[in-house]
Design an enzyme around this catalytic site. Sequence first.
Site, PDB file in Angstrom:
ATOM      1  N   ARG A 164       0.884  -1.184   0.000  1.00 14.53           N
ATOM      2  CA  ARG A 164       0.000   0.000   0.000  1.00 14.53           C
ATOM      3  C   ARG A 164       0.907   1.214   0.000  1.00 14.53           C
ATOM      4  NH1 ARG A 164      -5.347   1.380   3.526  1.00 14.53           N
ATOM      5  NH2 ARG A 164      -6.117  -0.121   1.989  1.00 14.53           N
ATOM      6  N   HIS A 212      -7.441   0.638  -6.297  1.00 17.83           N
ATOM      7  CA  HIS A 212      -7.593  -0.241  -5.136  1.00 17.83           C
ATOM      8  C   HIS A 212      -8.225  -1.550  -5.633  1.00 17.83           C
ATOM      9  CE1 HIS A 212      -7.788  -1.531  -1.125  1.00 17.83           C
ATOM     10  NE2 HIS A 212      -8.677  -0.704  -0.608  1.00 17.83           N
ATOM     11  N   CYS A 254     -16.498   1.406   0.754  1.00 18.63           N
ATOM     12  CA  CYS A 254     -15.305   0.601   1.034  1.00 18.63           C
ATOM     13  C   CYS A 254     -14.881   0.707   2.506  1.00 18.63           C
ATOM     14  CB  CYS A 254     -14.162   1.043   0.131  1.00 18.63           C
ATOM     15  SG  CYS A 254     -13.790   2.796   0.257  1.00 18.63           S
ATOM     16  N   ARG A 299     -13.539  -8.932   1.899  1.00 21.06           N
ATOM     17  CA  ARG A 299     -12.130  -8.617   1.635  1.00 21.06           C
ATOM     18  C   ARG A 299     -11.263  -9.820   1.992  1.00 21.06           C
ATOM     19  NH1 ARG A 299     -10.571  -3.373   1.709  1.00 21.06           N
ATOM     20  NH2 ARG A 299      -8.688  -4.232   0.791  1.00 21.06           N
ATOM     21  N   GLN A 328     -10.039  -4.138  -3.327  1.00 21.59           N
ATOM     22  CA  GLN A 328     -11.366  -3.683  -2.906  1.00 21.59           C
ATOM     23  C   GLN A 328     -12.409  -4.075  -3.959  1.00 21.59           C
ATOM     24  OE1 GLN A 328     -12.042  -1.664   0.053  1.00 21.59           O
ATOM     25  NE2 GLN A 328     -14.106  -2.261  -0.478  1.00 21.59           N
ATOM     26  N   ASP A 387     -17.533   6.852  -1.374  1.00 19.32           N
ATOM     27  CA  ASP A 387     -16.266   6.759  -0.642  1.00 19.32           C
ATOM     28  C   ASP A 387     -15.990   8.143  -0.052  1.00 19.32           C
ATOM     29  OD1 ASP A 387     -13.753   6.002   0.326  1.00 19.32           O
ATOM     30  OD2 ASP A 387     -12.770   5.992  -1.633  1.00 19.32           O
TER      31      ASP A 387
END
Length: 305
Positions: A101, A128, A263, A291, A131, A223
């Site tokens: 990340r 991402h 998310c 996830r 996700q 988001d």
Amino acid sequence: MKRDFLSIADWSAKDLLKLLALSADMKARPGKYKDSIRGKSVALIFEKQSLRTHVTFDVGIYQLGGHSVYLTQSDINLGKRESIHDVSKNLERWMNAVVVRTYAHQSCVDMGKYMKIPVVNALTDYEHPCQAVGDFLTVVEHVGKPKKKKFVFVGDGNNVCNSLMLMASKVGMNFVAATPVGYEPPAEILKLARKAGKETGAAIEVIRDPFEAAKDADVVYTDVWVSMGQEAEKEERLKAFHDYQVNERLMKLAKKSAIFMHCLPAHRGEEVTDDVIDSRQSVVWDEAENRLHSQKAIIYTLIKG
Ligand code: CP
Ligand code: NVA
């Protein structure tokens, strides 16, 4: 040949559907994959904060019988204490995969080039993808087959929006992003999504009006308005996104059966109201759970090939 998981755009529709099917199987029959990566080690490099991605990779790798090593910026100071190249050349001698990340998407791409082992994008400023896999498992569970259904993303055309748009285009789901001027998804993502959409029948649109977008939606997604690394732009962003809140008035325009997705982390009272995120339509905790299953599928696919 080793494979990386850096962008949804890099994976074919067929391979993404296989990944989604494997994610569902990981969830239904976890025992089948127990110890499938025994003796394998995975580095988890996090330059930004994380709850879900960190915990689900760590637990997922453990459940597959592997071992993870968590490295933050204060441990390795990627690119400053040691170049990304040199860190990569070290890691590939000890590890079987690297999850990263970071800020610049290019850092993640470079790691993929430098290492003979698979690299997974656990969020960059650009995408991402993990996700998106977990979220489309959730979409399939709640909405059924995504083909020709309507996915609406309200707010910032950001990293999460980019990966979701690409994924929708690959699985044939119509996608509408409603964003203010200047916050649209990047042109190259739109181009890639529209190209994939031509093959799968998915229409990919970017419009201004979130209420127009929400009409007859099967999925309404939002988001945060200020992503990690954008803290200095907070004031101007809060102003720009003022009319882009997902609230009950907006959800009423979607299908009765529509689900609300996020998310997480959520900034309640900004991009979403409590009455929406806590409503029966909200599937945010399922997304968080998924996830785990989907990242187990990603790690398994990359390590076991
Ligand atoms: N959704 C998500 O990636 O959450 P974290 O930032 O907590 O990992
Ligand atoms: N867009 C958000 C997603 C966090 C999971 C960010 O980059 O901060």
